[in-house]
Design a protein around this motif. Structure first.
Motif, PDB file in Angstrom:
ATOM      1  N   ASN A 138      60.622  66.214  -3.714  1.00 20.10           N
ATOM      2  CA  ASN A 138      61.644  65.358  -4.067  1.00 20.10           C
ATOM      3  C   ASN A 138      61.331  64.632  -5.230  1.00 20.10           C
ATOM      4  O   ASN A 138      62.422  64.160  -6.122  1.00 20.10           O
ATOM      5  N   ASP A 139      60.067  64.252  -5.676  1.00 18.06           N
ATOM      6  CA  ASP A 139      59.933  63.585  -6.832  1.00 18.06           C
ATOM      7  C   ASP A 139      60.625  64.518  -8.257  1.00 18.06           C
ATOM      8  O   ASP A 139      61.138  63.755  -9.007  1.00 18.06           O
ATOM      9  N   ALA A 143      66.757  54.323  -7.351  1.00 16.80           N
ATOM     10  CA  ALA A 143      65.916  53.278  -7.039  1.00 16.80           C
ATOM     11  C   ALA A 143      64.759  53.859  -6.026  1.00 16.80           C
ATOM     12  O   ALA A 143      63.717  53.343  -6.179  1.00 16.80           O
ATOM     13  N   THR A 144      64.682  55.055  -5.401  1.00 22.87           N
ATOM     14  CA  THR A 144      63.739  55.715  -4.638  1.00 22.87           C
ATOM     15  C   THR A 144      62.532  55.935  -5.688  1.00 22.87           C
ATOM     16  O   THR A 144      61.310  55.663  -5.484  1.00 22.87           O
ATOM     17  N   LEU A 145      62.940  56.506  -6.893  1.00 25.16           N
ATOM     18  CA  LEU A 145      61.993  56.974  -7.845  1.00 25.16           C
ATOM     19  C   LEU A 145      61.397  55.731  -8.423  1.00 25.16           C
ATOM     20  O   LEU A 145      60.132  55.593  -8.683  1.00 25.16           O
ATOM     21  N   GLU A 146      62.060  54.518  -8.646  1.00 27.21           N
ATOM     22  CA  GLU A 146      61.367  53.375  -9.165  1.00 27.21           C
ATOM     23  C   GLU A 146      60.493  52.860  -8.167  1.00 27.21           C
ATOM     24  O   GLU A 146      59.459  52.260  -8.527  1.00 27.21           O
ATOM     25  N   ARG A 147      60.752  52.839  -6.963  1.00 28.66           N
ATOM     26  CA  ARG A 147      59.854  52.466  -5.896  1.00 28.66           C
ATOM     27  C   ARG A 147      58.463  53.078  -6.021  1.00 28.66           C
ATOM     28  O   ARG A 147      57.524  52.333  -5.840  1.00 28.66           O
ATOM     29  N   SER A 148      58.774  54.495  -5.813  1.00 24.62           N
ATOM     30  CA  SER A 148      57.566  55.312  -6.009  1.00 24.62           C
ATOM     31  C   SER A 148      56.567  55.144  -7.047  1.00 24.62           C
ATOM     32  O   SER A 148      55.482  55.140  -6.921  1.00 24.62           O
ATOM     33  N   HIS A 192      64.446  63.790  -7.983  1.00 21.50           N
ATOM     34  CA  HIS A 192      64.451  62.550  -8.732  1.00 21.50           C
ATOM     35  C   HIS A 192      64.543  62.312 -10.236  1.00 21.50           C
ATOM     36  O   HIS A 192      65.049  61.642 -10.870  1.00 21.50           O
ATOM     37  N   ARG A 213      70.842  55.685  -5.367  1.00 18.52           N
ATOM     38  CA  ARG A 213      69.663  55.525  -4.190  1.00 18.52           C
ATOM     39  C   ARG A 213      68.428  56.457  -4.841  1.00 18.52           C
ATOM     40  O   ARG A 213      67.373  56.083  -4.573  1.00 18.52           O
ATOM     41  N   GLY A 214      68.802  57.670  -5.371  1.00 21.61           N
ATOM     42  CA  GLY A 214      67.760  58.639  -5.673  1.00 21.61           C
ATOM     43  C   GLY A 214      67.013  57.663  -7.025  1.00 21.61           C
ATOM     44  O   GLY A 214      65.724  57.879  -6.972  1.00 21.61           O
ATOM     45  N   SER A 274      74.588  58.355  -4.133  1.00 22.86           N
ATOM     46  CA  SER A 274      73.392  59.110  -4.076  1.00 22.86           C
ATOM     47  C   SER A 274      72.487  59.125  -5.282  1.00 22.86           C
ATOM     48  O   SER A 274      71.308  59.016  -5.153  1.00 22.86           O
TER      49      SER A 274
END
Length: 330
Positions: A2-3, A38-43, A6, A35-36, A32
């Motif tokens: 997933n990374d 944002a997910t990478l930034e949170r990770s 992203h 969200r992707g 989409s």
């Protein structure tokens, strides 16, 4: 993985600076993509882009990611490719890029034959300008390119395999002024628009010199841009059907339209008007079984086309007349 997905999203956003355009390039919805990212930034725990009225601008963290991301994705692609080499033809993949001429002369047929023989093989086939095909080969985005090899024969980065040169004819719609002329000269033909992809090598030199009314051995020209530039022979054909534009193609590709009297093949004999494409792939990179099978199939189809391309060439004397745009032929 997933990374990695992203990271691809971030690279697309960094390239365009727009969530809308980046989402269109990747083929996903804008939400989409948002969200992707944002997910990478949170990770990672850091902001990668500043959202401004001028678009998405990479932060210092984002610039580092964009600089390293391409390398990470290439490494991942190389790893996947090595694994697929072991899988062979039955479960592997193949990415092919082709210029407009070879795409319709032989590449599409080669893809069809390969997938017929190996139905589980995943194939990505794209058509682009020869310069883009070269760029895609060098960047590792495609396994095999089929495009003009003019000027590339000595490129140390590439393996270059030539393919048979096929005669290129000019065609026009029935009722076109040239359709009633016997063996029009190239100079006469170029009084009308040419609809084509860009011309390379000897073709470019000759057409450029005749169009400019200069000697063919004048200043070297490696690329000639026609009046109507297209990257699809199908589009060129449609334009020629409804205008006075001339459409260059091979005898085999023109045969059906000529037989049905949708197009007229002009007897404008110019020896230099021949195809110049060949096969390109990275030097030092092991070809996958699928790529080897594709190249072998492509060569067989090109050989078939060459056997049907048997019209005799004009005499040397006639050739000189046509090169300089004088005379009407024998």
């Amino acid at each position: 993985m997933n990374d990695l997905r992203h990271i691809r999203l971030a690279i697309a956003l960094g390239r365009h600076g727009s969530f809308v355009r980046a989402a269109e390039e990747i083929g996903i919805s804008q939400p989409s993509l948002t969200r992707g990212i944002a997910t990478l930034e949170r990770s990672l725990g850091v902001p990668l882009f500043d959202r401004t009225r001028k678009g998405a601008i990479p932060t210092p963290f984002g610039r580092v990611l964009l600089e390293r991301g391409e390398s990470i994705l290439r490494s991942d692609a190389d790893l996947r490719r090595e694994i697929q080499l072991l899988a062979g033809l039955e479960a592997g993949s193949l990415a092919v890029g082709a210029g407009p001429f070879p795409a319709e002369i032989s590449v599409a047929k080669a893809v069809a034959r390969v997938v017929h023989a190996h139905p589980r093989l995943r194939i990505r086939f794209t058509v682009a300008d020869p310069d883009q095909v070269l760029e895609d080969v060098l960047a590792g985005r495609i396994d095999v390119g089929v495009a003009s090899i003019v000027g590339l024969e000595t490129d140390v980065r590439l393996r270059v395999e030539s393919l048979p040169a096929l005669r290129v004819y000019l065609a026009c719609r029935p009722g076109h002024p040239l359709s009633k002329e016997t063996r029009p000269t190239l100079a006469r033909a170029l009084e009308f628009p040419l609809v084509s992809a860009s011309l390379r090598g000897a073709q470019a030199q000759l057409v450029s010199s005749v169009a400019a009314a200069t000697a063919p051995d004048g200043p070297s020209v490696t690329n000639f841009i026609p009046q109507i530039l297209v990257n699809s022979l199908a589009h060129a054909r449609l334009i020629a059907l409804d205008s006075d534009a001339l459409f260059p193609s091979t005898a085999a590709l023109l045969a059906e339209d000529v037989a049905a009297r949708r197009l007229v093949k002009l007897d404008c004999r110019v020896p230099e008007m021949r195809t110049t494409h060949g096969v390109l792939y990275l030097r030092g990179r092991t070809l996958a079984p699928a790529a080897r099978a594709f190249i072998e199939t492509l060569r067989a189809i090109e050989a078939e086309a060459k056997r049907s391309d048997v019209e005799p060439a004009p005499s040397r004397r006639a050739s000189r007349r046509y090169r300089h745009g004088s005379g009407t032929g024998a």
